[in-house]
Design a protein around this motif. Sequence first.
Motif, PDB file in Angstrom:
ATOM      1  N   UNK A 169      -6.587   0.149  11.139  1.00  0.00           N
ATOM      2  CA  UNK A 169      -6.378  -1.086   9.634  1.00  0.00           C
ATOM      3  C   UNK A 169      -6.590  -0.250   8.628  1.00  0.00           C
ATOM      4  N   UNK A 170      -6.846  -1.120   7.222  1.00  0.00           N
ATOM      5  CA  UNK A 170      -6.512  -1.261   6.035  1.00  0.00           C
ATOM      6  C   UNK A 170      -8.449  -1.149   5.637  1.00  0.00           C
ATOM      7  N   UNK A 171      -9.340   0.136   4.976  1.00  0.00           N
ATOM      8  CA  UNK A 171     -10.695  -0.523   4.902  1.00  0.00           C
ATOM      9  C   UNK A 171     -10.695  -0.985   3.269  1.00  0.00           C
ATOM     10  N   UNK A 172     -10.857  -1.722   2.737  1.00  0.00           N
ATOM     11  CA  UNK A 172     -10.923  -2.302   1.447  1.00  0.00           C
ATOM     12  C   UNK A 172     -12.283  -1.478   0.676  1.00  0.00           C
ATOM     13  N   UNK A 173     -11.719  -0.758   0.125  1.00  0.00           N
ATOM     14  CA  UNK A 173     -13.548  -0.122  -1.128  1.00  0.00           C
ATOM     15  C   UNK A 173     -13.857  -1.368  -1.464  1.00  0.00           C
ATOM     16  N   UNK A 208      -8.099   3.900  -3.532  1.00  0.00           N
ATOM     17  CA  UNK A 208      -9.582   4.466  -3.338  1.00  0.00           C
ATOM     18  C   UNK A 208      -9.815   2.779  -1.884  1.00  0.00           C
ATOM     19  N   UNK A 209      -9.117   3.188  -1.276  1.00  0.00           N
ATOM     20  CA  UNK A 209      -8.234   2.632  -0.458  1.00  0.00           C
ATOM     21  C   UNK A 209      -8.595   3.504   0.601  1.00  0.00           C
ATOM     22  N   UNK A 210      -8.633   3.085   2.479  1.00  0.00           N
ATOM     23  CA  UNK A 210      -8.428   3.871   3.324  1.00  0.00           C
ATOM     24  C   UNK A 210      -7.549   3.258   4.795  1.00  0.00           C
ATOM     25  N   UNK A 235       0.316  -1.557   0.024  1.00  0.00           N
ATOM     26  CA  UNK A 235       0.069   0.070  -0.210  1.00  0.00           C
ATOM     27  C   UNK A 235       0.932   1.641   0.262  1.00  0.00           C
ATOM     28  N   UNK A 236       0.412   2.660  -1.065  1.00  0.00           N
ATOM     29  CA  UNK A 236       1.105   3.468  -0.416  1.00  0.00           C
ATOM     30  C   UNK A 236       0.482   5.243  -0.002  1.00  0.00           C
ATOM     31  N   UNK A 237       0.320   5.122   1.822  1.00  0.00           N
ATOM     32  CA  UNK A 237      -0.689   6.470   1.229  1.00  0.00           C
ATOM     33  C   UNK A 237       0.189   7.455  -0.066  1.00  0.00           C
ATOM     34  N   UNK A 238      -1.023   8.295   0.085  1.00  0.00           N
ATOM     35  CA  UNK A 238      -1.105   9.068  -0.781  1.00  0.00           C
ATOM     36  C   UNK A 238      -1.256  10.784   0.104  1.00  0.00           C
ATOM     37  N   UNK A 239      -1.982  11.138   1.169  1.00  0.00           N
ATOM     38  CA  UNK A 239      -2.304  12.103   1.737  1.00  0.00           C
ATOM     39  C   UNK A 239      -3.121  10.922   3.209  1.00  0.00           C
ATOM     40  N   UNK A 279     -15.870  14.513   5.591  1.00  0.00           N
ATOM     41  CA  UNK A 279     -16.600  14.242   3.955  1.00  0.00           C
ATOM     42  C   UNK A 279     -16.320  12.899   3.871  1.00  0.00           C
ATOM     43  N   UNK A 280     -14.961  12.542   4.314  1.00  0.00           N
ATOM     44  CA  UNK A 280     -14.686  11.079   3.338  1.00  0.00           C
ATOM     45  C   UNK A 280     -15.159  10.411   4.275  1.00  0.00           C
TER      46      UNK A 280
END
Length: 156
Positions: free
Chosen positions: A127-131, A110-112, A57-61, A81-82
């Motif tokens: 955790x990582x949430x899978x969209x 698209x994941x968070x 995984x790569x964090x964008x921001x 908002x998210x």
Amino acid sequence: MKMKHDTIVTPLPSEELIKKHEKFWRLRLPEPFVNFVKLYNGIEVEEATFECNNRGYAIERFLCILDDIENNTKGIYDIDVVFSQIGERLTDNEDLVGAEVLPIASVFAGDFVCLDFRHNKENPSVCVWSHEESGEFEPITFKVADDFEEFLKFLD
């Protein structure tokens, strides 16, 4: 982790604003995360990768906490908002008021990355949430770290 310091979203959140959001979400953010967001609200990152569930995984921001999302050009990166866009996909409890899984960073594709309060209200795991895999009231998450501090160490 390599951060782009010129992308910090201002104004930085006050203690009062953070408390207001905690009340709305019905949770208490862990102190390490609060300290991070007070310094690096919504910051973009250049190099922040981690492994989880046999995936990279790569964090964008990181997401931000804002008081006035409508008049801020970075309002789309606000946690509220998210959360409002994907909230029904972050819980399996249709009657939930507040939050159990709170998005804190956007991940490429698209994941968070989220704080997961479901098992420990005082010290949430990360955790990582899978969209792609999550459905309405059927969240699919993968634990990354026991807490936010441990998560940041994975990114170094």
